[in-house]
Design a protein around this motif. Structure first.
Motif, PDB file in Angstrom:
ATOM      1  N   ASP A 169      -2.384 -10.764  -4.572  1.00 51.90           N
ATOM      2  CA  ASP A 169      -1.551 -10.152  -3.534  1.00 51.90           C
ATOM      3  C   ASP A 169      -1.976  -8.689  -3.397  1.00 51.90           C
ATOM      4  O   ASP A 169      -1.317  -7.785  -3.893  1.00 51.90           O
ATOM      5  N   LEU A 170      -3.104  -8.474  -2.723  1.00 50.89           N
ATOM      6  CA  LEU A 170      -3.693  -7.141  -2.650  1.00 50.89           C
ATOM      7  C   LEU A 170      -3.324  -6.452  -1.346  1.00 50.89           C
ATOM      8  O   LEU A 170      -3.314  -7.072  -0.282  1.00 50.89           O
ATOM      9  N   GLY A 171      -3.044  -5.180  -1.430  1.00 48.00           N
ATOM     10  CA  GLY A 171      -2.712  -4.400  -0.250  1.00 48.00           C
ATOM     11  C   GLY A 171      -3.661  -3.233  -0.092  1.00 48.00           C
ATOM     12  O   GLY A 171      -4.594  -3.040  -0.880  1.00 48.00           O
ATOM     13  N   ILE A 172      -3.407  -2.454   0.951  1.00 44.50           N
ATOM     14  CA  ILE A 172      -4.236  -1.294   1.225  1.00 44.50           C
ATOM     15  C   ILE A 172      -3.333  -0.182   1.741  1.00 44.50           C
ATOM     16  O   ILE A 172      -2.337  -0.450   2.419  1.00 44.50           O
ATOM     17  N   SER A 173      -3.689   1.055   1.410  1.00 43.55           N
ATOM     18  CA  SER A 173      -2.891   2.184   1.883  1.00 43.55           C
ATOM     19  C   SER A 173      -3.805   3.267   2.436  1.00 43.55           C
ATOM     20  O   SER A 173      -4.606   3.840   1.696  1.00 43.55           O
ATOM     21  N   PRO A 174      -3.701   3.562   3.722  1.00 39.69           N
ATOM     22  CA  PRO A 174      -4.473   4.664   4.277  1.00 39.69           C
ATOM     23  C   PRO A 174      -3.868   6.026   3.948  1.00 39.69           C
ATOM     24  O   PRO A 174      -4.486   7.059   4.200  1.00 39.69           O
ATOM     25  N   LEU A 175      -2.661   6.023   3.382  1.00 39.95           N
ATOM     26  CA  LEU A 175      -1.974   7.280   3.062  1.00 39.95           C
ATOM     27  C   LEU A 175      -2.779   8.069   2.034  1.00 39.95           C
ATOM     28  O   LEU A 175      -3.110   7.570   0.957  1.00 39.95           O
TER      29      LEU A 175
END
Length: 202
Positions: free
Chosen positions: A85-91
């Motif tokens: 369950d991988l996500g990504i954050s441009p923050l």
């Protein structure tokens, strides 16, 4: 059938030294040609975007018949879990422009550089960014992390996990895929890295 006999070395000391140097160089070249290159990757990132480099490099090296090992530490251990369950954050990541995977070509071609304050203030922004990244990867025909991980396993890439991190975060070994070859610490990883032809920290 007569056996092949290597020529006897000369008796002159100068000629003997030259002969020994030639023989040594030839043997070293033979050994180098027969040696299998070794790659060690040390990875610490657990986001969707940072999951690609280690698996792409490892699967490519394995396809070239290299010996490959990836050592997963800290957040990279998420890449070895049964549930990816991988996500990504441009923050806080100015190197990551946001491009829309939908809409007309002119709209999809714009790099949407958004201020951190705006990204932090919009509820669900990271979920939307993750969904856009997954759609972009799918539209471009890029393999999923699960598929790349499977390719690495099939190719014989060794996947080793940091036992200290597992203990630190209170995880259980049952949380992870059974293909993990070893549960290691830094004292075991460093000698492997030292003996590798290529060692990369990701």
């Amino acid at each position: 059938m007569n056996a092949v006999v290597s020529p006897l070395p000369p008796y002159n000391l100068h000629e003997l030294d030259a002969w020994l140097d030639e023989r040594l160089e030839a043997k070293l070249q033979e050994r180098e040609a027969a040696r299998t290159p070794r790659l060690t990757l040390i990875t610490t990132k657990g986001t969707l975007d940072m999951a690609y480099p280690p698996f792409i490099l490892a699967s490519t090296a394995a396809s070239l018949d290299w010996e490959v090992e990836i050592f997963f530490s800290f957040y990279a251990l998420n890449l070895l879990k049964k549930d990816l369950d991988l996500g990504i954050s441009p923050l806080g990541n100015p190197a990551m422009p946001m491009k829309l995977p939908v809409g007309p070509a002119w709209l999809r071609g714009i790099d949407w550089s958004m201020p951190n304050l705006l990204m932090a203030g919009i509820p669900g922004f990271e979920g939307a960014a993750t969904a856009m990244m997954k759609k972009t990867l799918s539209d471009k025909g890029v393999a999923s992390i699960a598929e790349l991980r499977g390719l690495c396993i099939e190719a014989g890439v060794k996947l080793s996990a940091c036992q200290m991190t597992v203990d630190l975060f209170g995880w259980q070994r049952d949380d992870f895929i059974p293909e993990i070859s070893e549960w290691l610490g830094a004292t075991s990883v460093l000698p492997k890295a030292q003996q590798s032809d290529v060692c990369l920290f990701i």
